[in-house]
Write a protein that holds these residues in place. Sequence first.
Motif, PDB file in Angstrom:
ATOM      1  N   VAL A   1       9.464  29.848  -9.289  1.00 16.20           N
ATOM      2  CA  VAL A   1      10.866  30.186  -9.572  1.00 16.20           C
ATOM      3  C   VAL A   1      11.468  29.005 -10.333  1.00 16.20           C
ATOM      4  O   VAL A   1      11.362  27.863  -9.885  1.00 16.20           O
ATOM      5  N   PRO A   2      12.086  29.241 -11.479  1.00 16.35           N
ATOM      6  CA  PRO A   2      12.666  28.125 -12.245  1.00 16.35           C
ATOM      7  C   PRO A   2      13.722  27.377 -11.423  1.00 16.35           C
ATOM      8  O   PRO A   2      14.528  27.992 -10.718  1.00 16.35           O
ATOM      9  N   ALA A   3      13.703  26.066 -11.511  1.00 14.64           N
ATOM     10  CA  ALA A   3      14.662  25.231 -10.775  1.00 14.64           C
ATOM     11  C   ALA A   3      15.969  25.158 -11.547  1.00 14.64           C
ATOM     12  O   ALA A   3      16.395  24.095 -12.006  1.00 14.64           O
ATOM     13  N   LEU A   4      16.615  26.304 -11.695  1.00 10.43           N
ATOM     14  CA  LEU A   4      17.870  26.391 -12.450  1.00 10.43           C
ATOM     15  C   LEU A   4      19.023  26.855 -11.559  1.00 10.43           C
ATOM     16  O   LEU A   4      20.011  27.379 -12.063  1.00 10.43           O
ATOM     17  N   ARG A   5      18.863  26.708 -10.257  1.00 11.82           N
ATOM     18  CA  ARG A   5      19.865  27.177  -9.289  1.00 11.82           C
ATOM     19  C   ARG A   5      20.148  28.672  -9.460  1.00 11.82           C
ATOM     20  O   ARG A   5      21.297  29.105  -9.530  1.00 11.82           O
ATOM     21  N   CYS A   6      19.064  29.434  -9.566  1.00 10.26           N
ATOM     22  CA  CYS A   6      19.183  30.870  -9.810  1.00 10.26           C
ATOM     23  C   CYS A   6      18.728  31.696  -8.606  1.00 10.26           C
ATOM     24  O   CYS A   6      18.260  32.824  -8.761  1.00 10.26           O
ATOM     25  N   ILE A   7      18.864  31.147  -7.420  1.00 10.16           N
ATOM     26  CA  ILE A   7      18.436  31.841  -6.208  1.00 10.16           C
ATOM     27  C   ILE A   7      19.247  33.122  -6.002  1.00 10.16           C
ATOM     28  O   ILE A   7      18.712  34.142  -5.573  1.00 10.16           O
ATOM     29  N   ASP A   8      20.531  33.105  -6.335  1.00 11.55           N
ATOM     30  CA  ASP A   8      21.354  34.308  -6.176  1.00 11.55           C
ATOM     31  C   ASP A   8      20.829  35.454  -7.046  1.00 11.55           C
ATOM     32  O   ASP A   8      20.784  36.603  -6.607  1.00 11.55           O
ATOM     33  N   GLU A   9      20.405  35.133  -8.272  1.00  9.72           N
ATOM     34  CA  GLU A   9      19.838  36.160  -9.151  1.00  9.72           C
ATOM     35  C   GLU A   9      18.506  36.663  -8.614  1.00  9.72           C
ATOM     36  O   GLU A   9      18.177  37.841  -8.717  1.00  9.72           O
ATOM     37  N   LEU A  10      17.720  35.746  -8.025  1.00  3.19           N
ATOM     38  CA  LEU A  10      16.438  36.134  -7.437  1.00  3.19           C
ATOM     39  C   LEU A  10      16.656  37.073  -6.258  1.00  3.19           C
ATOM     40  O   LEU A  10      15.964  38.087  -6.113  1.00  3.19           O
ATOM     41  N   VAL A  11      17.639  36.764  -5.418  1.00  3.20           N
ATOM     42  CA  VAL A  11      17.970  37.626  -4.278  1.00  3.20           C
ATOM     43  C   VAL A  11      18.421  38.996  -4.771  1.00  3.20           C
ATOM     44  O   VAL A  11      18.045  40.028  -4.215  1.00  3.20           O
ATOM     45  N   LYS A  12      19.212  39.017  -5.811  1.00  6.39           N
ATOM     46  CA  LYS A  12      19.677  40.286  -6.383  1.00  6.39           C
ATOM     47  C   LYS A  12      18.502  41.102  -6.915  1.00  6.39           C
ATOM     48  O   LYS A  12      18.428  42.313  -6.701  1.00  6.39           O
ATOM     49  N   LEU A  13      17.557  40.425  -7.589  1.00  7.97           N
ATOM     50  CA  LEU A  13      16.377  41.100  -8.132  1.00  7.97           C
ATOM     51  C   LEU A  13      15.521  41.686  -7.016  1.00  7.97           C
ATOM     52  O   LEU A  13      15.164  42.863  -7.044  1.00  7.97           O
TER      53      LEU A  13
END
Length: 174
Positions: free
Chosen positions: A28-40
């Motif tokens: 997972v890219p370290a771009l603080r995109c955990i919220d998008e990952l959870v949504k996906l």
Amino acid sequence: MRRWKDEPAAVRVYTVCDESRYLIVRNVPALRCIDELVKLFGSYGEISEILDEEEREQFTEVCWIKFSQVGNARFAKRKLDEYVFYGNRLQVSYAPQYEILSDTKEKLEIRRREVLSRLHCGFLTYFPLASMNETVQLVREKLDKIQSTGTEHCSHPEAGSSMKKAKVDNRRRI
């Protein structure tokens, strides 16, 4: 033999015990995109828990996702493994080592019910279209008939000698 990047990987078969409602998502890219990952991942079913693992590389993260149902996790893994997310290919794997005994019992009970329901209903309502169900039933009847006649010939060795010999076609093809 060298495998190319875009060549599909070998097929992996999972047993009931290998599958889990716990998934580990690597790369997972370290771009603080955990919220998008959870949504996906949430688009494939209800997520009970998500944790950001400590094990990480400089530019990637590892996430741990717990789905509320095994079927949702199975579907998400099938669809999102090797999925390109913000430029990185996600590596999704099952994590049955995080299950507790009750999780494993529940998973096995669900699979047992699925198998029993398929056995009891037969294939009459297995497919959405009636024509497909009729075709499956017809093929099954023919296979059963062939199998029953095949076992009769195998049980009587003298019956094999009375059968006609197959003709061999020795003509040349042009």
